[in-house]
Design an enzyme around this catalytic site. Sequence first.
Site, PDB file in Angstrom:
ATOM      1  N   GLU A   1       0.782  -1.230   0.000  1.00 20.18           N
ATOM      2  CA  GLU A   1       0.000   0.000   0.000  1.00 20.18           C
ATOM      3  C   GLU A   1       0.822   1.294   0.000  1.00 20.18           C
ATOM      4  O   GLU A   1       0.476   2.259   0.688  1.00 20.18           O
ATOM      5  CB  GLU A   1      -0.956   0.013   1.197  1.00 20.18           C
ATOM      6  CG  GLU A   1      -1.848  -1.200   1.286  1.00 20.18           C
ATOM      7  CD  GLU A   1      -2.626  -1.264   2.605  1.00 20.18           C
ATOM      8  OE1 GLU A   1      -2.459  -0.351   3.430  1.00 20.18           O
ATOM      9  OE2 GLU A   1      -3.386  -2.216   2.802  1.00 20.18           O
TER      10      GLU A   1
ATOM     11  N   GLU B   1      -6.362 -10.148  -1.805  1.00 22.11           N
ATOM     12  CA  GLU B   1      -7.026 -10.093  -0.492  1.00 22.11           C
ATOM     13  C   GLU B   1      -8.537  -9.935  -0.662  1.00 22.11           C
ATOM     14  O   GLU B   1      -9.174  -9.106  -0.021  1.00 22.11           O
ATOM     15  CB  GLU B   1      -6.464  -8.940   0.353  1.00 22.11           C
ATOM     16  CG  GLU B   1      -4.966  -8.999   0.566  1.00 22.11           C
ATOM     17  CD  GLU B   1      -4.441  -7.899   1.482  1.00 22.11           C
ATOM     18  OE1 GLU B   1      -5.248  -7.328   2.262  1.00 22.11           O
ATOM     19  OE2 GLU B   1      -3.231  -7.606   1.444  1.00 22.11           O
TER      20      GLU B   1
END
Length: 381
Positions: free
Chosen positions: A177, A282
Site C-alpha cells: 500500500e 485479499e
Amino acid sequence: MTTIGSALGLILLAQLPVIGQDTQATGFAGGGTNKDFKTRGGSVPALKDVFKNDFLTGAAVSDDQISGKDTNVISIIESQFNSITPENCLKWDSVHPKPNVYDFEQADRFVGFGEKNKMFIIGHILIDQEQVPEWVFKDANGQNVDRETLLNRMREHIFKVMGRYKGRINAWHVINEPIGRDGRMRKTRWFEILGEDYIQKAFEYAHEADPNVELYYNGQDMLTKEATDSIIRLVGDIKSKGGRIDGIGVQAHWKLNTPSPDEVENGIVRLAESGVKVMITEMDITVLPRNVPQKELNPYPDALPAEVQEKLAKRYGELFSIFHKHADEIDRVNFWGVHDGQSWLNNWPVQGRTDYPLLFDRTLQPKPAFLAVVKSVKSNQ
C-alpha cells in the site's frame, strides 16, 4: 439454523457435478480432494479444480487454523485451495516485535502446512504501512532515526525473515500500500524518513536475500488511472535499475456496488501492460454500510437477508467472470479469509459487526456466492 440464502446455496450445489481431482497446471495441486470436504448438501466442486486452467486460488489463513485450534476449517483449506497467504504471522510486529528478537513459531507452522499440502506459499508482508513496531523508526532518545539506520534495519529484517524460508516460500509481497488512489506516494513513516526510493530499496534487498523467489507489489485503491499509471511507472523504474519485480497484487477489499465491473476490468488490463503478473490478493466483499450513524453499522446481526445474499452472489459472479475472461493476465485469486466468521471486516471500522464477505458462512457451508463463482466459468464459455 440455516438461513434462506444458505438453503438456496445448498439446493443449487446439489445441481452441480463434482469436479474431479486434477493437478493444477502450475504444478501446485493442493493437498486435499473433493471427498475431504462435504457440506450438508453433499460434496462440492473444488475451486482449485474449477479454475485449474486459469489461475491459482488461495486464502489467507489464521494462526488458529494452522495451529490446529480451528480444525474444522482445515478440510476446506486443503480441498478448495492450492495457494495460501498468512493473515499476520509474517508481519513485522508478529515475527520481529523487538530489536534483535524474532519469533518464527507461527510462521514455521504456516510454511510447514503449505509444504505438506503442496501449495504455492505467499510470504506476506516484508514492508508494511501498519503493524510495524514503533522502535523500528526511533532511536534511543525517541527521535526519528536517520536514513542510513532505517535502511540497515530494513535490510536486516528482510534478510533474516526471507533467509529462514529461502527455497520454501514461493513468492513474497515485498511492499504494501505505498501508493494511493490519486497516484501519489502515501505519507508513511518509511516515506517520511527514506523518501520515495524506499520501495526500490525494499525490492533490491529482497532480491539479494533470495534471488530465486518471486517478488510482488501489493496495494489497495489502485484501479484508478492515476494509481495504475504510477504503479506501472514504478515497475518500469525498478526494472530499469536492474531490480526484480514479478507481479502486482490488487487487494480487492470491495463493496457490493463499487468498484464497477468496468473499473475492475479496465484496471486489470492497464496493470497487465506493466509486463508483470497481475493477481487478486485479499478479496472480500462487504455487505455492510460504512458512512452511516453507528447504530446502523450492523444491520444483519443474526442472518443475511435472502435479497442481500443474492446481490452478493451476483457481485461475485460478475467479478469472477472478469477474472476468468482475463485469465491470461491474472495469475492468482486469493480470498482474505476462509469463512465469514474469520473476516477482519467483523471488527472494522468498529468492533462487533457481523459481515458476510466470503464464500463460506459461519457454519462452514458454501453460500450462493460460491455457486456464482463456480458457474462464472460456464458463463464465459
